[in-house]
Each structure stands twice: as C-alpha cells, then as structure tokens.
Design a protein around this motif. Structure first.
Motif, PDB file in Angstrom:
ATOM      1  N   VAL A   9      -8.030  77.894  37.723  1.00 37.36           N
ATOM      2  CA  VAL A   9      -9.447  77.746  37.370  1.00 37.36           C
ATOM      3  C   VAL A   9     -10.298  77.968  38.615  1.00 37.36           C
ATOM      4  N   VAL A  10     -11.247  78.870  38.471  1.00 36.71           N
ATOM      5  CA  VAL A  10     -12.154  79.163  39.583  1.00 36.71           C
ATOM      6  C   VAL A  10     -13.587  79.019  39.090  1.00 36.71           C
ATOM      7  N   SER A  11     -14.476  78.736  39.992  1.00 38.53           N
ATOM      8  CA  SER A  11     -15.899  78.594  39.680  1.00 38.53           C
ATOM      9  C   SER A  11     -16.604  79.894  40.010  1.00 38.53           C
ATOM     10  N   ARG A  12     -17.271  80.457  39.010  1.00 35.78           N
ATOM     11  CA  ARG A  12     -18.005  81.706  39.192  1.00 35.78           C
ATOM     12  C   ARG A  12     -19.370  81.599  38.519  1.00 35.78           C
ATOM     13  N   SER A  13     -20.307  82.348  39.018  1.00 38.50           N
ATOM     14  CA  SER A  13     -21.634  82.397  38.413  1.00 38.50           C
ATOM     15  C   SER A  13     -21.591  83.258  37.159  1.00 38.50           C
ATOM     16  N   LEU A  14     -22.233  82.748  36.107  1.00 39.65           N
ATOM     17  CA  LEU A  14     -22.289  83.480  34.847  1.00 39.65           C
ATOM     18  C   LEU A  14     -23.590  84.258  34.800  1.00 39.65           C
ATOM     19  N   ASN A  15     -23.463  85.543  34.779  1.00 40.93           N
ATOM     20  CA  ASN A  15     -24.634  86.410  34.767  1.00 40.93           C
ATOM     21  C   ASN A  15     -24.669  87.136  33.436  1.00 40.93           C
ATOM     22  N   GLN A  16     -25.459  86.570  32.503  1.00 38.36           N
ATOM     23  CA  GLN A  16     -25.545  87.164  31.176  1.00 38.36           C
ATOM     24  C   GLN A  16     -26.974  87.043  30.679  1.00 38.36           C
ATOM     25  N   THR A  17     -27.507  88.115  30.237  1.00 39.08           N
ATOM     26  CA  THR A  17     -28.877  88.133  29.722  1.00 39.08           C
ATOM     27  C   THR A  17     -28.855  88.053  28.201  1.00 39.08           C
ATOM     28  N   LEU A  18     -29.658  87.121  27.677  1.00 39.86           N
ATOM     29  CA  LEU A  18     -29.731  86.940  26.226  1.00 39.86           C
ATOM     30  C   LEU A  18     -31.190  87.060  25.807  1.00 39.86           C
ATOM     31  N   PRO A  19     -31.569  88.204  25.270  1.00 43.78           N
ATOM     32  CA  PRO A  19     -32.972  88.357  24.839  1.00 43.78           C
ATOM     33  C   PRO A  19     -33.250  87.503  23.595  1.00 43.78           C
ATOM     34  N   LEU A  20     -34.321  86.743  23.655  1.00 41.56           N
ATOM     35  CA  LEU A  20     -34.699  85.871  22.548  1.00 41.56           C
ATOM     36  C   LEU A  20     -36.190  85.998  22.278  1.00 41.56           C
ATOM     37  N   PRO A  21     -36.591  85.969  21.041  1.00 41.01           N
ATOM     38  CA  PRO A  21     -38.031  85.957  20.738  1.00 41.01           C
ATOM     39  C   PRO A  21     -38.602  84.570  20.995  1.00 41.01           C
ATOM     40  N   GLY A  22     -39.840  84.501  21.415  1.00 38.55           N
ATOM     41  CA  GLY A  22     -40.470  83.214  21.695  1.00 38.55           C
ATOM     42  C   GLY A  22     -41.973  83.310  21.566  1.00 38.55           C
ATOM     43  N   ASP A  23     -42.614  82.175  21.635  1.00 38.10           N
ATOM     44  CA  ASP A  23     -44.074  82.090  21.522  1.00 38.10           C
ATOM     45  C   ASP A  23     -44.619  81.341  22.729  1.00 38.10           C
ATOM     46  N   LEU A  24     -45.692  81.874  23.274  1.00 37.73           N
ATOM     47  CA  LEU A  24     -46.412  81.185  24.341  1.00 37.73           C
ATOM     48  C   LEU A  24     -47.533  80.375  23.696  1.00 37.73           C
ATOM     49  N   LEU A  25     -47.467  79.065  23.870  1.00 41.27           N
ATOM     50  CA  LEU A  25     -48.441  78.166  23.270  1.00 41.27           C
ATOM     51  C   LEU A  25     -49.193  77.407  24.346  1.00 41.27           C
ATOM     52  N   ALA A  26     -50.324  76.864  23.960  1.00 48.03           N
ATOM     53  CA  ALA A  26     -51.078  76.017  24.887  1.00 48.03           C
ATOM     54  C   ALA A  26     -50.235  74.809  25.270  1.00 48.03           C
ATOM     55  N   PHE A  27     -50.316  74.413  26.532  1.00 46.04           N
ATOM     56  CA  PHE A  27     -49.529  73.268  26.989  1.00 46.04           C
ATOM     57  C   PHE A  27     -49.980  71.991  26.293  1.00 46.04           C
ATOM     58  N   GLN A  28     -51.289  71.884  26.042  1.00 41.79           N
ATOM     59  CA  GLN A  28     -51.842  70.780  25.270  1.00 41.79           C
ATOM     60  C   GLN A  28     -52.907  71.329  24.335  1.00 41.79           C
TER      61      GLN A  28
END
Length: 204
Positions: A14-33
């Motif tokens: 077992v070795v520790s490696r950085s996981l480099n994977q891009t997952l495109p997801l749809p999202g919405d930018l909303l007002a913080f409040q």
C-alpha cells in the motif's frame, strides 16, 4: 487428518498517492445570504432610501419608521422616571428628618425624666419606616428606568438598517405605507460577495 495445503496469495504494498481526477458537475451560484427585512415595530414609513439594485453597506439605513404611539410611550416613561426620582428625594428628606428627631430624643433621654422611653422607641420605629420608604422608592426608580430603556430599545428599531453588505433585490414598501412585524417585508437583500456554489455530487 491431511495437512492443509498452502496457497499463494498475491500481496500488494500500500502506497500513498495523490488522486488527480476531474469530475465535471453542474451547479448553481447562489447568494451567500438572502434575507427579507421586516419592520420590527408597527408604524408608517417615513422615508426609504434604497430601491431595487441599490448596493448598501452593513449598518446602512434602509428606511425610517414613524410611530407616534411609541414616542408617546417614551415621553410617559421619562415622566415616570422623573416622578420616581422625586419620590426618592422626598423619602430621603423624610429619613433625615426622622433620624434627626430620633437622635435628639435619644440624647435627651440620657437625662432621667426628660423624655419618656416610649417616645424614643416610637422615633426609632419611624426611622426604620423611613428607611423602608427610601428603599421602596429606589426600587421604583430602577423599575421606571428599566421600562424607559426598553422603550428606547424599541425606538431604535424605528431605524431599519442593513444586516450585511449586499444588494437590494426587492422593495415592497413606500413612504406612507403602514408596516409592522406581521406585514410584508420592506425590502429583500442578497449578499453576493462571496457567492455560494450548490452542486449535486453523485455517490458513485
């Protein structure tokens, strides 16, 4: 019994490696409040200094409300404070007078036959009663002041201020409108810096 057969089992370190994977997801930018701002006291809109699209800083005055009944309550509360303070002064003056009378009688009682012993006791009782009146009057002053502070705190709500820096997105009130805690919002504000990103992340 036959001895168990040995089996080869593959082993991987077992070795520790950085996981480099891009997952495109749809999202919405909303007002913080996103907040609807209501009047906390009932009254008439005296002035409103913002409109839809106005950029305001935290603490900026959005609207001012006129509440004649609340102002009358404030004047009455101030009058009660003054009356209570006058009662304290009167009670203190009475205590000084009763104490002075008691001291004179007590001193005179040192000479036999000049003052009856009962008179000294009565004078002492009057001093104690005067002390009680001073204490009661002092408590009345504190109660009156507390009531006046409560009215002043409510009066502070006649000035509606922005809870944060943001943009006015809706304005529902106008000068002369009757508003209150149960009426609709005066304005609606959104905090757009920073924004909030909302995205659905799949479990698999």
């Amino acid at each position: 019994a036959k001895p168990a057969e040995e089996r080869a089992v593959p082993v991987v370190s077992v070795v520790s490696r950085s996981l480099n994977q891009t997952l495109p997801l749809p999202g919405d930018l909303l007002a913080f409040q996103d907040v609807a701002i209501h009047a906390r006291v009932q009254g008439f809109v005296q002035s409103i200094s913002v409109d839809r699209g106005s950029v305001v800083r935290r603490g900026a005055v959005l609207a001012r409300i006129d509440a004649p009944e609340l102002k009358a309550q404030g004047s009455e509360a101030d009058a009660r404070v003054q009356a209570a303070e006058a009662q304290v002064l009167e009670a203190q003056a009475g205590l000084i007078s009763e104490r002075s009378t008691f001291d004179r009688l007590k001193q005179a009682s040192q000479t036999p036959g000049v003052v009856a012993g009962n008179d000294v006791e009565v004078a002492q009782q009057k001093v104690e009663a005067a002390k009680a009146r001073v204490e009661a009057a002092t408590r009345n002053v504190e109660a009156a002041r507390q009531a006046a502070r409560l009215v002043r705190d409510i009066e502070a709500c006649l000035q509606v201020t922005a809870p944060f820096e943001g943009v006015v997105t809706e304005r529902s009130a106008h000068v002369g409108s009757l508003v209150g805690p149960r009426s609709g919002p005066l304005v609606r504000m959104q905090q757009v810096s920073p924004l909030r990103l909302v995205a659905a992340i799949p479990e698999t």
